[in-house]
Design a protein around this motif. Structure first.
Motif, mmCIF file in Angstrom:
data_model
loop_
_atom_site.group_PDB
_atom_site.id
_atom_site.type_symbol
_atom_site.label_atom_id
_atom_site.label_comp_id
_atom_site.label_asym_id
_atom_site.label_seq_id
_atom_site.Cartn_x
_atom_site.Cartn_y
_atom_site.Cartn_z
ATOM 1 N N HIS A 82 0.706 -0.825 0.228
ATOM 2 C CA HIS A 82 -0.333 -0.522 -0.349
ATOM 3 C C HIS A 82 1.081 1.265 0.029
ATOM 4 C CE1 HIS A 82 -2.462 -3.007 1.661
ATOM 5 N NE2 HIS A 82 -3.246 -2.301 0.850
ATOM 6 N N ALA A 83 0.532 1.841 -1.119
ATOM 7 C CA ALA A 83 1.186 3.187 -1.059
ATOM 8 C C ALA A 83 1.247 4.666 0.325
ATOM 9 C CB ALA A 83 1.572 3.780 -2.397
ATOM 10 N N ASP A 84 0.000 4.404 0.384
ATOM 11 C CA ASP A 84 0.491 5.727 1.440
ATOM 12 C C ASP A 84 0.291 5.121 2.618
ATOM 13 O OD1 ASP A 84 -2.166 3.498 1.627
ATOM 14 O OD2 ASP A 84 -3.719 4.223 2.407
ATOM 15 N N VAL A 86 3.741 2.393 3.292
ATOM 16 C CA VAL A 86 5.137 2.589 2.854
ATOM 17 C C VAL A 86 5.434 4.463 2.577
ATOM 18 C CG1 VAL A 86 7.063 2.870 1.487
ATOM 19 C CG2 VAL A 86 5.206 1.241 1.179
ATOM 20 N N SER A 87 4.114 5.365 2.324
ATOM 21 C CA SER A 87 4.473 7.109 2.749
ATOM 22 C C SER A 87 4.830 7.557 3.966
ATOM 23 C CB SER A 87 3.739 7.377 1.544
ATOM 24 O OG SER A 87 3.520 9.390 1.306
ATOM 25 N N LYS A 90 7.948 5.537 5.468
ATOM 26 C CA LYS A 90 9.444 5.629 4.563
ATOM 27 C C LYS A 90 10.319 5.795 5.348
ATOM 28 C CE LYS A 90 8.795 9.868 2.211
ATOM 29 N NZ LYS A 90 9.035 11.190 1.690
ATOM 30 N N ASN A 262 -6.210 -1.520 -4.479
ATOM 31 C CA ASN A 262 -4.935 -1.850 -5.124
ATOM 32 C C ASN A 262 -4.474 -2.984 -6.131
ATOM 33 O OD1 ASN A 262 -4.278 -4.810 -3.306
ATOM 34 N ND2 ASN A 262 -2.658 -3.833 -2.002
#
Length: 349
Positions: A82-84, A86-87, A90, A262
């Motif tokens: 999930h990109a959010d 990881v952001s 990070k 996703n």
């Protein structure tokens, strides 16, 4: 992206699947079952089962495929998929990756293997028991001092039980006796502590959870003292892993059940696979592939391209990295204010 910003839009009432405390407590039924199995084997079958089981669960490939590694892979898939997330995390993820590379990678050239093993083993035990005590905290509602007393007595006893099982072949008889004695004293102290602390628990259900965590350690010590090493590890492993999957599946159903967000869950929807099965099925499949074929595949490539090989590049290197990341990230990704927590609600108190 701030955690506050992520948390703003959600409503707990809209979440379809909950993590049930009653279901989580029911998992501890494995404790009396394992003790009964041990007694039957001792008195009815003259230790036949003990002689058939591997002396250590790590020697049993099926155990590695079913327990431990799958939920580690599942947690990493959930976080990094999930990109959010990881952001949001990070900086922590990069920092921990660097620490693992330096301390366990470069450090292994200078730090004795047994020291690194003891550090990893202690972290493993802490992670397993911290999860169970963390879950129980909501229903036990112990004062801070009582919570940490229970936690650290459990972890300390668990570390010596773990050492007695996994280092038994490298310990002298005297060292093995010392480890057993320390584990026994710490386990007795945990029992006394629980008797004292239970009066601070406001509900009968909370008392049951308090004793469930204590008996998880006590039973592991007991079957370990009877040399049923496989059962001693099986009990906390099963309780811990299924507890973890209950969070992962609840998260996925609540986030992706209505509208996949996703590529993985869009593919699963196209294949008509239920959302609740995606992460368990994929994590068990990847565990099997990595455990059985991972090292050979990597070494085939390295041998072909560079005429060299790396010892257990996947089963020790990659899975070891994922395990350490799992131990680290699970300490904060489900805490209050985390973006993952907006997809979790609880029931059954």
């Amino acid at each position: 992206m701030s955690a506050q910003g992520v948390l703003a839009p959600y409503q707990l009432s809209s979440l379809k699947l909950s993590v049930s405390f009653r279901f989580l407590l029911s998992l501890y039924a494995i404790i009396p079952l394992c003790v009964i199995v041990m007694w039957l084997d001792q008195y009815a079958f003259q230790h036949t089962l003990r002689d058939l089981l591997p002396s250590s669960p790590s020697h049993f490939l099926l155990f590695q495929i079913l327990f431990g590694t799958p939920h580690i892979i599942a947690s990493n898939l959930l976080l990094f998929g999930h990109a959010d997330y990881v952001s949001t995390f990070k900086n922590k993820l990069l920092g921990m990756t660097l620490f693992i590379a330096v301390f366990f990678g470069i450090g292994s050239l200078f730090i004795p293997y047994r020291v690194l093993y003891l550090i990893s083993a202690s972290w493993t035990v802490y992670h397993v028991l911290k999860q169970q005590h963390g879950v129980a905290k909501a229903v036990c509602r112990l004062p801070s001092w009582a919570f940490y007393l229970q936690l650290w007595l459990s972890v300390s006893a668990g570390i010596f039980i773990y050492m007695g099982i996994f280092l038994k072949n490298s310990l002298t008889p005297l060292q093995a006796d010392i480890v057993m004695q320390i584990a026994s004293v710490l386990t007795a102290a945990l029992l006394i502590s629980t008797l004292v602390c239970q009066k601070y628990v406001p509900s009968r259900f909370g008392v049951c959870f308090l004793w469930a965590n204590t008996l998880l350690v006590v039973a592991s010590w007991y079957v370990y003292s009877q040399q049923y090493y496989f059962l001693a590890i099986l009990m906390p492993r099963l309780v811990h892993d299924i507890t973890a999957y209950s969070f992962y599946v609840s998260h996925d159903v609540n986030r992706h059940g209505d509208q996949p967000q996703n590529g993985l869950f869009r593919l699963a929807a196209w294949c008509r696979m239920p959302v609740a099965l995606v992460l368990p099925v994929l994590s068990f499949f990847l565990t099997y592939i990595l455990q059985v074929y991972g090292d050979d595949f990597v070494n085939l490539i390295l041998q072909t391209l560079f005429s060299t090989q790396i010892y257990k590049a996947v089963t020790l290197g990659l899975i070891g990295y994922l395990a350490l990341m799992h131990y680290y990230t699970e300490a904060f990704v489900w805490s209050a204010g985390s973006p993952l927590r907006r997809y979790i609600r609880f029931s059954g108190i």
